[in-house]
Design a protein around this motif. Structure first.
Motif, PDB file in Angstrom:
ATOM      1  N   ASN A 166      79.596  58.704  50.895  1.00 11.92           N
ATOM      2  CA  ASN A 166      78.575  58.795  51.938  1.00 11.92           C
ATOM      3  C   ASN A 166      77.189  58.682  51.315  1.00 11.92           C
ATOM      4  OD1 ASN A 166      77.386  61.572  51.352  1.00 11.92           O
ATOM      5  ND2 ASN A 166      79.555  62.087  51.615  1.00 11.92           N
ATOM      6  N   TYR A 167      76.187  58.537  52.186  1.00 13.67           N
ATOM      7  CA  TYR A 167      74.797  58.449  51.741  1.00 13.67           C
ATOM      8  C   TYR A 167      73.991  59.655  52.210  1.00 13.67           C
ATOM      9  CZ  TYR A 167      75.802  53.665  50.356  1.00 13.67           C
ATOM     10  OH  TYR A 167      76.332  52.560  49.743  1.00 13.67           O
ATOM     11  N   ASN A 168      74.639  60.811  52.340  1.00 13.17           N
ATOM     12  CA  ASN A 168      73.927  62.030  52.711  1.00 13.17           C
ATOM     13  C   ASN A 168      72.902  62.392  51.638  1.00 13.17           C
ATOM     14  OD1 ASN A 168      75.863  62.025  54.684  1.00 13.17           O
ATOM     15  ND2 ASN A 168      76.875  63.905  54.036  1.00 13.17           N
ATOM     16  N   PHE A 169      71.757  62.857  52.057  1.00 15.66           N
ATOM     17  CA  PHE A 169      70.819  63.446  51.100  1.00 15.66           C
ATOM     18  C   PHE A 169      69.871  64.387  51.834  1.00 15.66           C
ATOM     19  CE2 PHE A 169      68.590  59.622  52.526  1.00 15.66           C
ATOM     20  CZ  PHE A 169      67.260  60.006  52.614  1.00 15.66           C
ATOM     21  N   SER A 170      69.249  65.273  51.087  1.00 15.00           N
ATOM     22  CA  SER A 170      68.274  66.206  51.644  1.00 15.00           C
ATOM     23  C   SER A 170      66.882  65.812  51.179  1.00 15.00           C
ATOM     24  CB  SER A 170      68.598  67.645  51.230  1.00 15.00           C
ATOM     25  OG  SER A 170      68.647  67.751  49.826  1.00 15.00           O
ATOM     26  N   ALA A 171      65.859  66.252  51.906  1.00 19.98           N
ATOM     27  CA  ALA A 171      64.483  65.862  51.591  1.00 19.98           C
ATOM     28  C   ALA A 171      63.509  66.932  52.062  1.00 19.98           C
ATOM     29  CB  ALA A 171      64.152  64.525  52.250  1.00 19.98           C
ATOM     30  N   ASN A 172      62.376  67.032  51.378  1.00 17.15           N
ATOM     31  CA  ASN A 172      61.251  67.811  51.883  1.00 17.15           C
ATOM     32  C   ASN A 172      60.564  67.002  52.971  1.00 17.15           C
ATOM     33  OD1 ASN A 172      61.357  70.088  50.014  1.00 17.15           O
ATOM     34  ND2 ASN A 172      60.798  68.598  48.459  1.00 17.15           N
ATOM     35  N   ARG A 173      60.054  67.696  53.979  1.00 21.20           N
ATOM     36  CA  ARG A 173      59.383  67.009  55.096  1.00 21.20           C
ATOM     37  C   ARG A 173      57.997  67.614  55.289  1.00 21.20           C
ATOM     38  NH1 ARG A 173      58.763  67.259  60.853  1.00 21.20           N
ATOM     39  NH2 ARG A 173      59.271  65.285  61.911  1.00 21.20           N
ATOM     40  N   VAL A 174      56.969  66.788  55.239  1.00 26.08           N
ATOM     41  CA  VAL A 174      55.594  67.238  55.479  1.00 26.08           C
ATOM     42  C   VAL A 174      55.003  66.382  56.594  1.00 26.08           C
ATOM     43  CG1 VAL A 174      55.207  68.148  53.164  1.00 26.08           C
ATOM     44  CG2 VAL A 174      54.748  65.739  53.616  1.00 26.08           C
ATOM     45  N   SER A 175      54.142  66.989  57.402  1.00 21.56           N
ATOM     46  CA  SER A 175      53.569  66.240  58.526  1.00 21.56           C
ATOM     47  C   SER A 175      52.198  66.782  58.896  1.00 21.56           C
ATOM     48  CB  SER A 175      54.499  66.315  59.744  1.00 21.56           C
ATOM     49  OG  SER A 175      54.606  67.646  60.215  1.00 21.56           O
ATOM     50  N   ILE A 176      51.422  65.931  59.548  1.00 25.40           N
ATOM     51  CA  ILE A 176      50.122  66.311  60.093  1.00 25.40           C
ATOM     52  C   ILE A 176      49.953  65.542  61.400  1.00 25.40           C
ATOM     53  CG2 ILE A 176      48.884  64.500  58.828  1.00 25.40           C
ATOM     54  CD1 ILE A 176      46.543  66.508  58.570  1.00 25.40           C
ATOM     55  N   GLY A 177      49.312  66.183  62.384  1.00 26.20           N
ATOM     56  CA  GLY A 177      49.213  65.494  63.658  1.00 26.20           C
ATOM     57  C   GLY A 177      48.205  66.116  64.598  1.00 26.20           C
ATOM     58  N   TYR A 178      48.304  65.704  65.850  1.00 27.30           N
ATOM     59  CA  TYR A 178      47.384  66.135  66.902  1.00 27.30           C
ATOM     60  C   TYR A 178      48.205  66.562  68.108  1.00 27.30           C
ATOM     61  CZ  TYR A 178      43.877  65.811  70.618  1.00 27.30           C
ATOM     62  OH  TYR A 178      43.057  66.080  71.685  1.00 27.30           O
ATOM     63  N   GLY A 179      47.888  67.728  68.642  1.00 24.70           N
ATOM     64  CA  GLY A 179      48.587  68.232  69.817  1.00 24.70           C
ATOM     65  C   GLY A 179      47.630  68.555  70.945  1.00 24.70           C
ATOM     66  N   LYS A 180      47.995  68.139  72.138  1.00 28.82           N
ATOM     67  CA  LYS A 180      47.210  68.444  73.324  1.00 28.82           C
ATOM     68  C   LYS A 180      48.154  68.694  74.487  1.00 28.82           C
ATOM     69  CE  LYS A 180      43.629  66.656  76.418  1.00 28.82           C
ATOM     70  NZ  LYS A 180      42.775  65.496  76.771  1.00 28.82           N
ATOM     71  N   GLY A 181      48.069  69.865  75.054  1.00 34.86           N
ATOM     72  CA  GLY A 181      48.976  70.212  76.152  1.00 34.86           C
ATOM     73  C   GLY A 181      50.418  70.203  75.690  1.00 34.86           C
ATOM     74  N   LYS A 182      51.239  69.440  76.373  1.00 33.85           N
ATOM     75  CA  LYS A 182      52.658  69.366  76.042  1.00 33.85           C
ATOM     76  C   LYS A 182      52.988  68.258  75.047  1.00 33.85           C
ATOM     77  CE  LYS A 182      54.162  71.147  80.556  1.00 33.85           C
ATOM     78  NZ  LYS A 182      55.020  70.887  81.746  1.00 33.85           N
ATOM     79  N   SER A 183      52.000  67.461  74.681  1.00 29.99           N
ATOM     80  CA  SER A 183      52.254  66.297  73.835  1.00 29.99           C
ATOM     81  C   SER A 183      51.826  66.536  72.390  1.00 29.99           C
ATOM     82  CB  SER A 183      51.512  65.074  74.384  1.00 29.99           C
ATOM     83  OG  SER A 183      51.974  64.742  75.676  1.00 29.99           O
ATOM     84  N   LYS A 184      52.562  65.905  71.471  1.00 26.32           N
ATOM     85  CA  LYS A 184      52.230  65.970  70.047  1.00 26.32           C
ATOM     86  C   LYS A 184      52.444  64.596  69.417  1.00 26.32           C
ATOM     87  CE  LYS A 184      54.994  69.487  69.537  1.00 26.32           C
ATOM     88  NZ  LYS A 184      55.827  70.562  68.967  1.00 26.32           N
ATOM     89  N   LEU A 185      51.470  64.160  68.652  1.00 24.75           N
ATOM     90  CA  LEU A 185      51.559  62.917  67.903  1.00 24.75           C
ATOM     91  C   LEU A 185      51.389  63.252  66.428  1.00 24.75           C
ATOM     92  CD1 LEU A 185      51.723  59.786  68.022  1.00 24.75           C
ATOM     93  CD2 LEU A 185      49.214  59.783  68.105  1.00 24.75           C
ATOM     94  N   THR A 186      52.374  62.912  65.604  1.00 27.71           N
ATOM     95  CA  THR A 186      52.339  63.300  64.192  1.00 27.71           C
ATOM     96  C   THR A 186      52.696  62.123  63.296  1.00 27.71           C
ATOM     97  OG1 THR A 186      54.644  64.037  64.214  1.00 27.71           O
ATOM     98  CG2 THR A 186      52.975  65.686  64.711  1.00 27.71           C
ATOM     99  N   MET A 187      52.294  62.243  62.041  1.00 29.30           N
ATOM    100  CA  MET A 187      52.711  61.317  61.002  1.00 29.30           C
ATOM    101  C   MET A 187      53.045  62.147  59.761  1.00 29.30           C
ATOM    102  SD  MET A 187      48.980  59.651  60.106  1.00 29.30           S
ATOM    103  CE  MET A 187      49.718  58.540  58.908  1.00 29.30           C
ATOM    104  N   GLY A 188      53.951  61.620  58.931  1.00 30.02           N
ATOM    105  CA  GLY A 188      54.349  62.425  57.792  1.00 30.02           C
ATOM    106  C   GLY A 188      55.231  61.652  56.829  1.00 30.02           C
ATOM    107  N   MET A 189      55.973  62.426  56.021  1.00 35.27           N
ATOM    108  CA  MET A 189      56.750  61.825  54.944  1.00 35.27           C
ATOM    109  C   MET A 189      57.977  62.684  54.647  1.00 35.27           C
ATOM    110  SD  MET A 189      56.097  59.225  52.590  1.00 35.27           S
ATOM    111  CE  MET A 189      54.334  59.255  52.234  1.00 35.27           C
ATOM    112  N   TYR A 190      59.121  62.015  54.451  1.00 39.21           N
ATOM    113  CA  TYR A 190      60.302  62.641  53.860  1.00 39.21           C
ATOM    114  C   TYR A 190      60.286  62.307  52.366  1.00 39.21           C
ATOM    115  CZ  TYR A 190      62.035  62.814  58.690  1.00 39.21           C
ATOM    116  OH  TYR A 190      62.173  63.032  60.037  1.00 39.21           O
ATOM    117  N   ILE A 191      60.457  63.312  51.518  1.00 39.68           N
ATOM    118  CA  ILE A 191      60.374  63.102  50.067  1.00 39.68           C
ATOM    119  C   ILE A 191      61.621  63.672  49.411  1.00 39.68           C
ATOM    120  CG2 ILE A 191      58.996  63.486  47.984  1.00 39.68           C
ATOM    121  CD1 ILE A 191      56.625  64.108  49.897  1.00 39.68           C
ATOM    122  N   SER A 192      62.315  62.842  48.616  1.00 39.10           N
ATOM    123  CA  SER A 192      63.566  63.286  47.998  1.00 39.10           C
ATOM    124  C   SER A 192      63.728  62.685  46.606  1.00 39.10           C
ATOM    125  CB  SER A 192      64.757  62.878  48.873  1.00 39.10           C
ATOM    126  OG  SER A 192      65.973  63.248  48.252  1.00 39.10           O
TER     127      SER A 192
END
Length: 218
Positions: A166-192
């Motif tokens: 299989n190709y299972n793997f684990s990764a650290n996940r970091v993100s930054i974004g903008y939230g308003k009301g019920k909506s969220k827009l984010t960008m980030g990176m999985y690092i392994s």
């Protein structure tokens, strides 16, 4: 009468304020994510396993289903389950005795499980700055059958061994974004550094952009 008037005036306001508060609340959300072509050393591609393209298998659209619990007004713990349809293996035919052989494309559903800590900073007049970090389990359900030929001293194939990998793997996940009301827009990176794509430990990063919408609050 005056007290009754105060109760009737204050109670709706109090209920409204409570409903708008995030603290001690669960939010169930639905979202979409797009993973951009992974970043890794160009020379590492030569060391990649022959059964799949690491770039193709880890880029593309993703459906996210999540839940988030706010311990305070701004601090939360979240879980996201991701689903995508992508390559499990690519067509490979090799004749070198030391290589494995594979002859067809396989596609299937790949799952991911993401655990995140998030914080909201009220730095904008409208909306919040979102910062998150966590741990992700990626490419679950990526099992495939690997066949390796067995050759005699004359170089003729006499048998083969079959393995399930299989190709299972684990990764650290970091993100930054903008939230308003019920909506969220984010960008980030999985690092392994523990993927199975390369013969040596190699830093493997997957950039992403995502949008989510809170559909239910409990």
């Amino acid at each position: 009468m005056k007290n009754l008037f105060l109760i009737l005036f204050i109670l709706p306001y109090s209920i409204l304020a409570q409903n708008n508060s995030r603290e001690k609340s669960f939010f169930f959300n639905l979202g979409a994510e797009f993973r951009i072509t992974p970043i890794h050393n160009s020379g590492d591609q030569a060391m990649a396993t022959v059964f799949v393209s690491p770039d193709s298998q880890n880029a593309g659209p993703v459906l996210n289903l999540g839940v988030e619990y706010y311990f305070t007004k701004n601090f939360s713990l979240g879980f996201i389950s991701s689903i995508r349809y992508d390559f499990l293996t690519t067509p490979i035919e090799t004749t070198v005795p030391s290589d494995g052989t594979y002859s067809k494309i396989e596609r299937g559903l790949l799952f991911g499980y993401n655990f995140n800590l998030n914080y909201r900073f009220a730095v904008f007049k409208k909306g919040d700055l979102l910062v998150g970090a966590g741990w992700s389990l990626l490419n679950r359900n990526s099992e495939y059958v690997r066949t390796e030929p067995i050759y005699n001293e004359e170089g003729q194939q006499i048998d083969s061994n079959t393995f399930i990998d299989n190709y299972n793997f684990s990764a650290n996940r970091v993100s930054i974004g903008y939230g308003k009301g019920k909506s969220k827009l984010t960008m980030g990176m999985y690092i392994s550094r523990n993927t199975k794509y390369f013969s040596e430990k190699t830093t493997f990063m997957i950039p992403f952009m995502s949008y989510s919408f809170d559909v239910v609050k409990l």
